[in-house]
Design an enzyme around this catalytic site. Structure first.
Site, PDB file in Angstrom:
ATOM      1  N   TYR A  18       0.829  -1.201   0.000  1.00 49.01           N
ATOM      2  CA  TYR A  18       0.000   0.000   0.000  1.00 49.01           C
ATOM      3  C   TYR A  18       0.867   1.256   0.000  1.00 49.01           C
ATOM      4  O   TYR A  18       0.602   2.205  -0.744  1.00 49.01           O
ATOM      5  CB  TYR A  18      -0.940  -0.025   1.209  1.00 49.01           C
ATOM      6  N   HIS A  22       1.193   4.146  -3.034  1.00 54.06           N
ATOM      7  CA  HIS A  22       0.931   5.561  -2.793  1.00 54.06           C
ATOM      8  C   HIS A  22       2.184   6.431  -2.882  1.00 54.06           C
ATOM      9  O   HIS A  22       2.075   7.661  -2.922  1.00 54.06           O
ATOM     10  CB  HIS A  22       0.188   5.730  -1.468  1.00 54.06           C
TER      11      HIS A  22
END
Length: 109
Positions: A18, A22
């Site tokens: 994750y 990002h």
């Protein structure tokens, strides 16, 4: 302008993935967010509870239409195919929500 906050959990085994996603958000995703009148979008992670807190400012006049445009965007849909499996929605979220929206109870500029 409307400030918004939201929460969701992050699967412990997906934290690195994750964060990597990002660190290099696709330009098409960012363009769609901006085109839908979202500004100052930030996501925070609280470990070890693995809670994501997102906040943004909405500068548009038709929130439902702008959110529908994001949801209909093919690039964003492909992005969500990568990010959604990392997340665990809160049990207390409202029907139809993925991220649980929060009530603003205080703000100071």
């Amino acid at each position: 302008m409307q400030r918004m906050g939201m929460m969701i959990r992050l699967k412990p085994e997906k934290i690195s993935e994750y964060k990597a996603l990002h660190a290099a958000v696709w330009p098409g995703v960012l363009a769609r967010i901006s085109a839908s009148n979202i500004r100052n979008y930030t996501i925070f992670l609280r470990e070890p509870e693995n809670i994501l807190f997102g906040t943004w400012e909405y500068h548009g006049s038709d929130f439902e239409a702008d959110m529908a445009a994001i949801a209909a965007d093919p690039v964003t849909q492909d992005w969500w195919k990568l990010t959604d499996p990392c997340q665990v929605p809160l049990e207390s979220r409202a029907p139809g929500e993925w991220w649980a929206m929060m009530e603003e109870v205080f703000h100071h500029d």
